[in-house]
Design an enzyme around this catalytic site. Structure first.
Site, PDB file in Angstrom:
ATOM      1  N   HIS A  55      21.590 -15.499  14.484  1.00 28.54           N
ATOM      2  CA  HIS A  55      22.025 -16.244  13.317  1.00 28.54           C
ATOM      3  C   HIS A  55      22.037 -17.739  13.620  1.00 28.54           C
ATOM      4  O   HIS A  55      22.073 -18.165  14.780  1.00 28.54           O
ATOM      5  CB  HIS A  55      23.419 -15.799  12.900  1.00 28.54           C
ATOM      6  CG  HIS A  55      23.444 -14.477  12.203  1.00 28.54           C
ATOM      7  ND1 HIS A  55      24.595 -13.918  11.705  1.00 28.54           N
ATOM      8  CD2 HIS A  55      22.451 -13.603  11.900  1.00 28.54           C
ATOM      9  CE1 HIS A  55      24.316 -12.751  11.137  1.00 28.54           C
ATOM     10  NE2 HIS A  55      23.024 -12.542  11.251  1.00 28.54           N
ATOM     11  N   GLU A  57      24.351 -20.027  13.173  1.00 27.31           N
ATOM     12  CA  GLU A  57      25.554 -20.532  13.841  1.00 27.31           C
ATOM     13  C   GLU A  57      25.532 -20.223  15.335  1.00 27.31           C
ATOM     14  O   GLU A  57      25.904 -21.060  16.165  1.00 27.31           O
ATOM     15  CB  GLU A  57      26.808 -19.923  13.206  1.00 27.31           C
ATOM     16  CG  GLU A  57      26.995 -20.278  11.740  1.00 27.31           C
ATOM     17  CD  GLU A  57      26.411 -19.231  10.809  1.00 27.31           C
ATOM     18  OE1 GLU A  57      26.950 -19.062   9.713  1.00 27.31           O
ATOM     19  OE2 GLU A  57      25.416 -18.576  11.195  1.00 27.31           O
ATOM     20  N   CYS A  90      29.666 -14.254  13.601  1.00 29.04           N
ATOM     21  CA  CYS A  90      29.634 -15.708  13.670  1.00 29.04           C
ATOM     22  C   CYS A  90      31.016 -16.335  13.512  1.00 29.04           C
ATOM     23  O   CYS A  90      31.332 -17.335  14.166  1.00 29.04           O
ATOM     24  CB  CYS A  90      28.673 -16.260  12.628  1.00 29.04           C
ATOM     25  SG  CYS A  90      26.940 -15.913  13.015  1.00 29.04           S
ATOM     26  N   ALA A 170     -15.301 -18.705 -18.695  1.00 31.13           N
ATOM     27  CA  ALA A 170     -15.482 -17.455 -19.431  1.00 31.13           C
ATOM     28  C   ALA A 170     -16.141 -16.375 -18.576  1.00 31.13           C
ATOM     29  O   ALA A 170     -15.883 -15.188 -18.750  1.00 31.13           O
ATOM     30  CB  ALA A 170     -16.300 -17.704 -20.690  1.00 31.13           C
ATOM     31  N   SER A 174     -13.589 -19.444 -10.951  1.00 28.82           N
ATOM     32  CA  SER A 174     -12.297 -20.123 -10.864  1.00 28.82           C
ATOM     33  C   SER A 174     -12.153 -21.003  -9.632  1.00 28.82           C
ATOM     34  O   SER A 174     -11.070 -21.557  -9.401  1.00 28.82           O
ATOM     35  CB  SER A 174     -11.164 -19.084 -10.866  1.00 28.82           C
ATOM     36  OG  SER A 174     -11.269 -18.223  -9.753  1.00 28.82           O
ATOM     37  N   TRP A 176     -13.249 -24.405  -7.724  1.00 26.09           N
ATOM     38  CA  TRP A 176     -11.803 -24.518  -7.647  1.00 26.09           C
ATOM     39  C   TRP A 176     -11.323 -25.268  -8.868  1.00 26.09           C
ATOM     40  O   TRP A 176     -11.910 -26.293  -9.230  1.00 26.09           O
ATOM     41  CB  TRP A 176     -11.376 -25.250  -6.382  1.00 26.09           C
ATOM     42  CG  TRP A 176     -11.774 -24.568  -5.131  1.00 26.09           C
ATOM     43  CD1 TRP A 176     -12.831 -24.860  -4.337  1.00 26.09           C
ATOM     44  CD2 TRP A 176     -11.107 -23.465  -4.531  1.00 26.09           C
ATOM     45  NE1 TRP A 176     -12.870 -24.015  -3.263  1.00 26.09           N
ATOM     46  CE2 TRP A 176     -11.819 -23.143  -3.359  1.00 26.09           C
ATOM     47  CE3 TRP A 176      -9.989 -22.703  -4.860  1.00 26.09           C
ATOM     48  CZ2 TRP A 176     -11.436 -22.096  -2.517  1.00 26.09           C
ATOM     49  CZ3 TRP A 176      -9.605 -21.668  -4.027  1.00 26.09           C
ATOM     50  CH2 TRP A 176     -10.326 -21.377  -2.875  1.00 26.09           C
ATOM     51  N   ARG A 190       2.937 -20.044   0.166  1.00 24.83           N
ATOM     52  CA  ARG A 190       2.699 -18.705   0.722  1.00 24.83           C
ATOM     53  C   ARG A 190       3.484 -18.488   2.011  1.00 24.83           C
ATOM     54  O   ARG A 190       4.048 -17.416   2.233  1.00 24.83           O
ATOM     55  CB  ARG A 190       1.205 -18.517   1.003  1.00 24.83           C
ATOM     56  CG  ARG A 190       0.344 -18.298  -0.214  1.00 24.83           C
ATOM     57  CD  ARG A 190      -1.109 -18.092   0.191  1.00 24.83           C
ATOM     58  NE  ARG A 190      -1.976 -17.895  -0.963  1.00 24.83           N
ATOM     59  CZ  ARG A 190      -3.284 -17.751  -0.898  1.00 24.83           C
ATOM     60  NH1 ARG A 190      -3.891 -17.796   0.292  1.00 24.83           N
ATOM     61  NH2 ARG A 190      -4.003 -17.566  -2.002  1.00 24.83           N
ATOM     62  N   THR A 202      -7.748  -9.302 -10.200  1.00 26.50           N
ATOM     63  CA  THR A 202      -7.948 -10.417  -9.270  1.00 26.50           C
ATOM     64  C   THR A 202      -8.580  -9.940  -7.978  1.00 26.50           C
ATOM     65  O   THR A 202      -9.475 -10.596  -7.423  1.00 26.50           O
ATOM     66  CB  THR A 202      -6.600 -11.104  -8.976  1.00 26.50           C
ATOM     67  OG1 THR A 202      -6.096 -11.682 -10.178  1.00 26.50           O
ATOM     68  CG2 THR A 202      -6.756 -12.192  -7.928  1.00 26.50           C
ATOM     69  N   ASP A 206     -12.134 -11.591  -7.093  1.00 28.94           N
ATOM     70  CA  ASP A 206     -12.117 -12.653  -6.084  1.00 28.94           C
ATOM     71  C   ASP A 206     -12.057 -12.155  -4.650  1.00 28.94           C
ATOM     72  O   ASP A 206     -12.308 -12.931  -3.728  1.00 28.94           O
ATOM     73  CB  ASP A 206     -10.914 -13.574  -6.320  1.00 28.94           C
ATOM     74  CG  ASP A 206     -10.971 -14.276  -7.665  1.00 28.94           C
ATOM     75  OD1 ASP A 206     -12.082 -14.459  -8.181  1.00 28.94           O
ATOM     76  OD2 ASP A 206      -9.893 -14.630  -8.184  1.00 28.94           O
TER      77      ASP A 206
END
Length: 332
Positions: A55, A57, A90, A170, A174, A176, A190, A202, A206
């Site tokens: 942790h 602390e 802690c 269309a 995509s 960029w 991310r 997707t 892609d």
């Protein structure tokens, strides 16, 4: 009741900065930050380590050593009070090190602590101040706190659009829409999430890697999830994916405090329709596409009036030629 001093907000800012280092890597524990200050000098620093231990602390006190006696400890979350086989309590550590004063941003909603840590410190004669930069601490640890309050991860939806709200041409092209600075910021986001999710459309269009491609942060790529009604979609030519069949299934994701949803339009709409989006990252490029692919499908709004009052803008910044706006879901 002890009150905050003029310097407390500044030192808590240092603790918050340290806590941010652990975001996306500490689940199921919160990403806490901590500093120990004696006579105006930082003598110990800590942040929750990957997997939740040590942790913050414990790390800060270990660095401070005997100099922690009489010092002020700043922590973004109430020190834990429950016993664990993985490490010491802690609040007991603070008492053992004879810390003189403890400044806490937020109480711990975990029922195993939930005020007991503060009570234990005060019973030992330690001055305790609470509520310093609590809003900032909530945002820093929103994944853990959302899991505690709602039983699911904090969900951030990322949208990268043209000025007219399109995410692709269309024909589906995509790459960029946004420029390199906006894309780099997306990779930083991310790295702050344990998990990332896209829809089957997707994936097929892609074949995204969904990794972190920033120098020094490559090891912090999130685990990949796929929203699909077909479990067999988890086996793809570009690696194995974990499939969930409905947005509500995110409640069952183990070791995930923060989930990033990156697309596409139907997946984004499904999470919005289920009211499961807590934070919205909207990257807008200064381009017009026209007859392209819209950022969202049907999100289930019955009236235009119902669209108002749901989102509050928290941040806005320029990233090269692109504009980023960060919105938070208003929940009462």
């Amino acid at each position: 009741m002890a009150s905050a001093t003029a310097d407390d907000a500044r030192w808590m800012g240092a603790a918050l900065a340290l806590g941010a280092r652990g975001r996306g890597r500490t689940a199921p524990n919160p990403n806490v930050g901590c500093v120990v200050v004696n006579q105006g000098r930082v003598i110990g620093r800590g942040w929750t380590q990957p997997g939740g231990r040590p942790h913050a602390e414990a790390m800060a006190l270990d660095e401070a050593g005997p100099a922690a006696s009489g010092a002020t400890l700043y922590t973004t979350l109430e020190p834990c009070a429950h016993q664990s086989l993985r490490g010491p309590t802690c609040s007991d550590l603070l008492i053992q090190h004879r810390v003189g004063r403890v400044v806490i941003a937020l109480g711990d909603p975990d029922q195993r602590t939930n005020g007991d840590g503060i009570d234990r410190l005060r019973s030992a004669g330690i001055t305790v101040v609470t509520g310093v930069r609590s809003d900032d601490a909530w945002r820093s640890m929103a994944g853990f706190l959302t899991r505690q309050a709602l039983g699911r991860p904090q969900v951030t939806l990322k949208l990268a659009t043209s000025l007219d709200g399109q995410i692709a041409m269309a024909d589906g092209s995509s790459r960029w829409i946004t420029g390199p600075m906006a894309r780099a910021h997306g990779h930083l986001e991310r790295s702050r999430h344990e998990a990332i999710l896209v829809g089957r459309g997707t994936l097929e269009a892609d074949s995204p890697a969904l990794d972190v491609r920033l120098s020094g942060l490559e090891a912090h790529s999130p685990r990949r999830y796929l929203l699909s009604r077909r479990p067999e979609d988890g086996q793809r030519e570009n690696g194995q994916w974990t499939v969930i069949t409905t947005p509500a299934a995110i409640a069952d994701l183990e070791g995930v405090n923060d989930l990033l949803v990156e697309g596409g339009a139907q997946t984004a709409a499904a999470f919005l329709a289920a009211d499961l989006v807590d934070r919205l990252l909207l990257y807008r490029a200064p381009i017009l596409i026209g007859a392209g692919k819209a950022a969202l499908g049907d999100i289930g709004l019955a009236t235009l009036e119902a669209a108002h009052g749901r989102w509050r803008r928290h941040d806005a910044r320029q990233l090269g030629s692109d504009r980023l706006e960060v919105y938070e879901r208003g929940r009462g």
